[in-house]
Motif scaffolding. Structure first.
Motif, mmCIF file in Angstrom:
data_model
loop_
_atom_site.group_PDB
_atom_site.id
_atom_site.type_symbol
_atom_site.label_atom_id
_atom_site.label_comp_id
_atom_site.label_asym_id
_atom_site.label_seq_id
_atom_site.Cartn_x
_atom_site.Cartn_y
_atom_site.Cartn_z
ATOM 1 N N UNK A 129 0.785 -0.820 -0.160
ATOM 2 C CA UNK A 129 -0.224 -0.089 0.498
ATOM 3 C C UNK A 129 1.409 1.566 0.106
ATOM 4 N N UNK A 130 0.409 2.351 -1.006
ATOM 5 C CA UNK A 130 1.293 3.308 -0.680
ATOM 6 C C UNK A 130 0.725 4.282 0.250
ATOM 7 N N UNK A 131 1.593 4.676 1.522
ATOM 8 C CA UNK A 131 1.865 5.387 1.954
ATOM 9 C C UNK A 131 2.080 6.727 2.191
ATOM 10 N N UNK A 149 3.014 11.049 6.755
ATOM 11 C CA UNK A 149 2.417 10.636 8.710
ATOM 12 C C UNK A 149 2.539 8.966 8.832
ATOM 13 N N UNK A 150 3.532 8.625 7.573
ATOM 14 C CA UNK A 150 3.188 6.745 7.331
ATOM 15 C C UNK A 150 2.319 6.075 7.679
ATOM 16 N N UNK A 151 1.498 6.515 7.312
ATOM 17 C CA UNK A 151 0.314 5.392 7.163
ATOM 18 C C UNK A 151 -0.741 5.963 9.009
ATOM 19 N N UNK A 152 -0.367 7.114 9.699
ATOM 20 C CA UNK A 152 -0.873 6.754 10.878
ATOM 21 C C UNK A 152 -1.429 8.124 11.100
ATOM 22 N N UNK A 153 -2.902 7.709 9.919
ATOM 23 C CA UNK A 153 -3.159 8.975 9.481
ATOM 24 C C UNK A 153 -4.256 10.490 10.709
ATOM 25 N N UNK A 154 -4.555 9.558 11.864
ATOM 26 C CA UNK A 154 -5.374 10.116 12.439
ATOM 27 C C UNK A 154 -4.801 9.637 13.952
ATOM 28 N N UNK A 155 -5.104 10.526 15.133
ATOM 29 C CA UNK A 155 -4.868 10.568 16.358
ATOM 30 C C UNK A 155 -5.655 11.178 17.566
ATOM 31 N N UNK A 164 -6.562 9.661 5.359
ATOM 32 C CA UNK A 164 -6.601 7.961 4.974
ATOM 33 C C UNK A 164 -5.420 7.374 5.258
ATOM 34 N N UNK A 165 -4.487 8.124 5.106
ATOM 35 C CA UNK A 165 -3.078 7.351 5.740
ATOM 36 C C UNK A 165 -2.414 6.871 4.421
ATOM 37 N N UNK A 166 -3.136 7.182 2.962
ATOM 38 C CA UNK A 166 -2.855 6.553 1.632
ATOM 39 C C UNK A 166 -2.173 7.764 1.372
ATOM 40 N N UNK A 167 -0.932 7.876 -0.174
ATOM 41 C CA UNK A 167 -0.156 9.409 -0.539
ATOM 42 C C UNK A 167 -1.094 8.851 -1.697
ATOM 43 N N UNK A 168 -1.097 10.368 -2.417
ATOM 44 C CA UNK A 168 -1.643 10.674 -3.322
ATOM 45 C C UNK A 168 -1.626 9.572 -4.533
ATOM 46 N N UNK A 169 -2.886 9.342 -5.685
ATOM 47 C CA UNK A 169 -2.683 8.629 -6.363
ATOM 48 C C UNK A 169 -2.560 9.243 -7.941
ATOM 49 N N UNK A 170 -2.389 10.644 -7.837
ATOM 50 C CA UNK A 170 -2.361 11.611 -9.259
ATOM 51 C C UNK A 170 -0.813 11.338 -8.895
ATOM 52 N N UNK A 171 -0.390 12.424 -10.155
ATOM 53 C CA UNK A 171 0.546 12.474 -10.229
ATOM 54 C C UNK A 171 0.938 13.729 -10.035
#
Length: 63
Positions: free
Chosen positions: A9-11, A15-21, A47-54
């Motif tokens: 999964x592209x993080x 935040x390295x995937x830890x998107x909420x605290x 969301x914790x994931x990186x953007x899929x758009x360039x």
């Protein structure tokens, strides 16, 4: 038997995937519960994931 490797999964790089605290505000309410707020990563909006758009798609162009 071969083991299948799950797709990576592209993080989010911020935040390295830890998107909420949960952040405590200090003190307790009248029922004795800690008062907390949820802080979301500003880069991935929780969301914790990186953007899929360039990166070029993120730049707005004006006339």
């Amino acid at each position: 038997m071969p083991e299948h490797t799950p797709a990576r999964v592209r993080l989010c790089s911020h935040c390295d995937g830890f998107a909420s605290a949960k952040v405590t505000l200090g003190g307790r309410d009248c029922h004795g519960h800690l008062r907390t707020i949820t802080a979301h990563c500003p880069a991935c909006h929780g969301t914790g994931t990186g953007s899929t758009r360039p990166a070029t798609a993120l730049v707005s162009t004006g006339r």
